[in-house]
Enzyme design. Structure first.
Site, PDB file in Angstrom:
ATOM      1  N   ILE A  41      33.339  45.125  39.585  1.00 22.79           N
ATOM      2  CA  ILE A  41      33.498  43.688  39.376  1.00 22.79           C
ATOM      3  C   ILE A  41      32.884  43.046  40.622  1.00 22.79           C
ATOM      4  O   ILE A  41      33.159  43.458  41.749  1.00 22.79           O
ATOM      5  CB  ILE A  41      34.990  43.299  39.183  1.00 22.79           C
ATOM      6  CG1 ILE A  41      35.157  41.787  38.997  1.00 22.79           C
ATOM      7  CG2 ILE A  41      35.867  43.778  40.322  1.00 22.79           C
ATOM      8  CD1 ILE A  41      36.591  41.380  38.590  1.00 22.79           C
ATOM      9  N   SER A  42      32.025  42.058  40.423  1.00 28.93           N
ATOM     10  CA  SER A  42      31.329  41.447  41.555  1.00 28.93           C
ATOM     11  C   SER A  42      32.302  40.712  42.463  1.00 28.93           C
ATOM     12  O   SER A  42      33.416  40.355  42.068  1.00 28.93           O
ATOM     13  CB  SER A  42      30.282  40.445  41.061  1.00 28.93           C
ATOM     14  OG  SER A  42      29.314  41.097  40.276  1.00 28.93           O
ATOM     15  N   GLN A  43      31.821  40.439  43.677  1.00 26.33           N
ATOM     16  CA  GLN A  43      32.543  39.610  44.639  1.00 26.33           C
ATOM     17  C   GLN A  43      32.713  38.204  44.035  1.00 26.33           C
ATOM     18  O   GLN A  43      31.763  37.679  43.452  1.00 26.33           O
ATOM     19  CB  GLN A  43      31.651  39.563  45.879  1.00 26.33           C
ATOM     20  CG  GLN A  43      32.151  38.774  47.021  1.00 26.33           C
ATOM     21  CD  GLN A  43      31.055  38.610  48.077  1.00 26.33           C
ATOM     22  OE1 GLN A  43      29.950  39.164  47.946  1.00 26.33           O
ATOM     23  NE2 GLN A  43      31.359  37.850  49.098  1.00 26.33           N
TER      24      GLN A  43
ATOM     25  N   ARG B 245      42.481  36.923  38.202  1.00 29.95           N
ATOM     26  CA  ARG B 245      41.566  38.035  38.500  1.00 29.95           C
ATOM     27  C   ARG B 245      42.311  39.371  38.654  1.00 29.95           C
ATOM     28  O   ARG B 245      41.754  40.423  38.370  1.00 29.95           O
ATOM     29  CB  ARG B 245      40.760  37.723  39.771  1.00 29.95           C
ATOM     30  CG  ARG B 245      39.609  38.715  40.052  1.00 29.95           C
ATOM     31  CD  ARG B 245      38.752  38.226  41.217  1.00 29.95           C
ATOM     32  NE  ARG B 245      37.551  39.027  41.437  1.00 29.95           N
ATOM     33  CZ  ARG B 245      37.419  39.988  42.359  1.00 29.95           C
ATOM     34  NH1 ARG B 245      38.438  40.282  43.141  1.00 29.95           N
ATOM     35  NH2 ARG B 245      36.288  40.639  42.473  1.00 29.95           N
TER      36      ARG B 245
END
Ligand code: SAH
Length: 219
Positions: free
Chosen positions: A65-67, A39
């Site tokens: 960017i999402s959790q 990530r």
């Protein structure tokens, strides 16, 4: 993933997997994908040290960017088994795209912001991800050439189900869509049964708006 993993990040990634397990993520395929995909390469350098916190981060062009928990929960709901053809709307950083590439046979992903798509294309090539096709355009129109899709996952919030996406979902397929108003939605999973969508609401979420013909107007 072709690139050798840096040892420090590997430990941090393992701890993120444990955090997600503690928060209730059970799907071993999803946890394995999160353990594999680096990530930190999908976030801007300035936030790299925070890449394995369970937090959303800015990725440029006003997008986020999402959790990781949100990605994990979404992917768990798709119940992918490896043979599926998946359509993703909103490539963004391509992090979820890379997770999907681990979980399904073929991934088709559409992004409307050229700079994000260019970055994603370069990174996925560098990582040796081969089962992903990317398209610049309005994802609310779907990708007719490769329809129908076994699963469709929308990474931005919409006022309603875009009709093209409903059409391009295979019978028995699942469509994941944050649905609601411009800044607050509920994550809904739709299953196509007998040509009709059955809706199940999962949890309140906040996604950036889905901009396009089947979404919100720009601005
Ligand atoms: N899953 C991605 C989410 C990125 S945010 C990630 O974790 O990185 C949502 C993305 O959807 C943004 O990049 C935004 O530009 C894109 N988007 C919004 N409307 C779109 C549309 N109609 N078609 C394609 N992409 C869209």
């Amino acid at each position: 993933m072709a690139r050798p993993v840096e040892a420090g990040f590997k430990g941090a990634r393992r701890r993120l997997v444990e955090t997600l397990q503690d928060k209730g993520i059970k799907d071993l395929g999803v946890l394995r994908a999160i353990d594999l995909v680096p990530r930190h390469l999908f976030v801007p350098e300035s936030t790299r040290h925070r890449a394995y916190e369970d937090a959303a981060l800015p990725i440029g062009a006003g997008q986020t960017i999402s959790q990781p928990y949100v990605h994990a929960r979404a992917l768990e709901l798709l119940q992918l088994r490896g043979a599926e053809k998946v359509l993703e709307i909103g490539t963004g950083s391509a992090y979820q795209t890379a997770l999907l590439a681990e979980l399904a046979a073929q991934v088709f992903s559409i992004e409307r912001v050229p700079s994000l798509l260019d970055k994603s294309r370069a990174l996925l090539a560098e990582l040796g991800v081969r089962n992903v096709s990317l398209l610049l355009g309005d994802g609310t129109l779907g990708w007719r050439d490769f329809a129908p899709f076994d699963a469709i996952v929308v990474g931005a919030g919409a006022p309603r189900v875009p009709p093209a996406l409903e059409e391009q979902l295979a019978e028995g397929g699942r469509l994941l869509l944050p649905i609601g108003d411009r800044d607050e939605q509920v994550l809904a999973v739709f299953t196509k049964v007998g040509g009709q969508l059955e809706r199940r609401d999962i949890t309140p979420v906040r996604f950036v708006p889905l901009i396009g013909a089947g979404g919100w107007p720009p601005g």
